[in-house]
Design a protein around this motif. Structure first.
Motif, short mmCIF file in Angstrom:
data_model
loop_
_atom_site.label_atom_id
_atom_site.label_comp_id
_atom_site.label_asym_id
_atom_site.label_seq_id
_atom_site.Cartn_x
_atom_site.Cartn_y
_atom_site.Cartn_z
N PHE A 1 0.96 -1.11 -0.10
CA PHE A 1 -0.03 -0.19 -0.06
C PHE A 1 0.97 1.30 0.05
CE2 PHE A 1 -2.12 3.25 2.45
CZ PHE A 1 -3.23 3.61 1.61
N LEU A 2 1.89 1.28 0.85
CA LEU A 2 2.68 2.60 0.86
C LEU A 2 3.50 2.62 -0.74
CD1 LEU A 2 4.51 1.99 4.18
CD2 LEU A 2 2.79 3.59 3.53
N LEU A 3 3.92 1.61 -1.27
CA LEU A 3 4.37 1.77 -2.61
C LEU A 3 3.42 2.17 -3.58
CD1 LEU A 3 6.74 -1.41 -2.83
CD2 LEU A 3 7.40 0.68 -2.80
N PHE A 4 2.19 1.88 -3.46
CA PHE A 4 1.03 2.24 -4.36
C PHE A 4 0.78 3.66 -4.02
CE2 PHE A 4 -3.43 2.69 -5.23
CZ PHE A 4 -3.55 2.12 -6.62
N ALA A 5 0.67 3.80 -2.71
CA ALA A 5 0.55 5.40 -2.60
C ALA A 5 1.49 6.35 -3.04
CB ALA A 5 0.13 5.56 -1.24
N GLY A 6 2.91 5.87 -2.61
CA GLY A 6 4.00 6.71 -3.15
C GLY A 6 3.94 6.96 -4.74
N VAL B 1 1.82 6.13 -7.26
CA VAL B 1 0.55 6.14 -7.91
C VAL B 1 -0.41 7.33 -7.49
CG1 VAL B 1 -1.52 4.77 -8.70
CG2 VAL B 1 0.57 3.71 -8.49
N LEU B 2 -0.78 7.09 -6.25
CA LEU B 2 -1.71 8.07 -5.69
C LEU B 2 -1.28 9.52 -5.50
CD1 LEU B 2 -3.55 5.87 -2.87
CD2 LEU B 2 -4.34 6.28 -5.23
N VAL B 3 0.03 9.65 -4.88
CA VAL B 3 0.74 10.75 -4.55
C VAL B 3 1.00 11.60 -5.93
CG1 VAL B 3 2.42 12.11 -3.72
CG2 VAL B 3 1.45 10.23 -2.42
N PRO B 4 1.51 10.82 -6.99
CA PRO B 4 1.58 11.60 -8.21
C PRO B 4 0.50 12.24 -8.92
CG PRO B 4 3.00 9.67 -8.18
CD PRO B 4 2.16 9.66 -7.12
#
Length: 311
Positions: A30-35, A37-40
């Motif tokens: 989840f942290l990798l996905f958020a960092g 995908v979601l944040v960009p």
């Protein structure tokens, strides 16, 4: 009364352990996905409301002006049209060709392994190598021109990458050459999952090979075909590498795609706010297509898979 309480506590421990394991396993993903995908995505949306050249602070708020400019720009409208043309050509040409070659390579042929390797080899090459190689082949008085003249089609020779009316179609040929191997391998994997006994039963019932293919093989290959269509459509909407290296969207914007337009405006013209708006529009188009395709095309495939797993 003590026995039920003890059993409840005993059952609670495995549940707590399972939840802890899920948290430990899912948190890194989840942290990798958020960092990545979601944040960009959030940052791109934030930048899209500013007029910003990439230097200095964000001070010039323009609201939805970047989006209005993009949607009213004829160059960007043509870029969307070019992506749609590539997507339609993929369905009309690449899909039947991939299915035909997959059915052929699924047969017992001498040298079948070598033929599969030859078909898949272009997909292994990087987009940059593919683009540079075909750029040299399509040069005026190059290999392609000499090939056409050798087979008596010299009258068809033209400036393949310099004609506004032609350039999109040589690019599609290069794209097909590059990616068709992946589609064939994907369809071959689907064909391996179809029991041969079904075709044998159809033959015993009097079906011709074409009838067995049309009424048995292709319907069972449907889930794989729908996955191929999804990947092909998303790839067509995000097309960038080959087009940028071979034509940079030219001549006169005749081969511009949404991604090349984004790079040209965002990084070449230093309009990072406007480029971010283009990126958001591209994301929305791809996301909307993915949701609609999942809803109307892939839903029954995933539902059937879940049903089989539960059963």
């Amino acid at each position: 009364t003590a026995a039920p309480v003890m059993r409840g506590r005993a059952n609670a421990r495995p549940r707590m352990r399972q939840r802890f394991e899920l948290v430990m396993l899912l948190t890194p993903a989840f942290l990798l996905f958020a960092g990545f995908v979601l944040v960009p995505i959030v940052v791109a949306v934030y930048y899209s409301f500013y007029k910003w050249n990439g230097f200095g602070p964000l001070n010039d708020v323009v609201g939805f002006a970047n989006y209005r400019r993009a949607l009213s720009d004829t160059v960007f409208q043509h870029a969307i049209l070019h992506n749609v043309i590539i997507a339609v050509l993929s369905l009309v040409i690449q899909l039947p060709l991939s299915i035909s070659l997959a059915l052929l390579l699924n047969r017992r042929l001498r040298g079948r392994g070598f033929l599969r390797l030859v078909v898949f080899a272009p997909y292994v090459l990087s987009e940059a190598v593919t683009a540079v190689m075909w750029l040299m082949l399509l040069q005026p008085d190059g290999f392609v021109d000499h090939l056409f003249e050798a087979v008596g089609l010299g009258s068809l020779v033209t400036t393949w990458l310099d004609s506004t009316h032609v350039v999109l179609y040589p690019l599609f040929v290069v794209i097909t050459w590059k990616y068709i191997g992946f589609g064939i391998v994907l369809l071959l994997a689907g064909l391996q999952g179809i029991p041969g006994e079904l075709r044998e039963a159809a033959a015993l019932d009097g079906a011709t090979p074409w009838q067995a293919t049309r009424q048995v093989t292709l319907p069972l290959l449907g889930p794989t075909i729908r996955i191929w269509i999804f990947l092909s459509m998303i790839g067509s909407l995000q097309l960038f590498d080959i087009v940028w290296i071979m034509t940079k969207g030219g001549p006169a914007g005749a081969s511009t795609t949404m991604a090349t337009y984004l790079i040209d405006k965002g990084f070449q013209s230093y309009e990072f706010g406007y480029g971010s708006a283009i990126a958001v529009i591209l994301f929305v188009i791809c996301f909307a297509f993915a949701l609609l395709y999942q809803r109307f095309a892939l839903r029954r495939d995933t539902a059937g898979a879940l049903t089989r797993m539960v059963g």
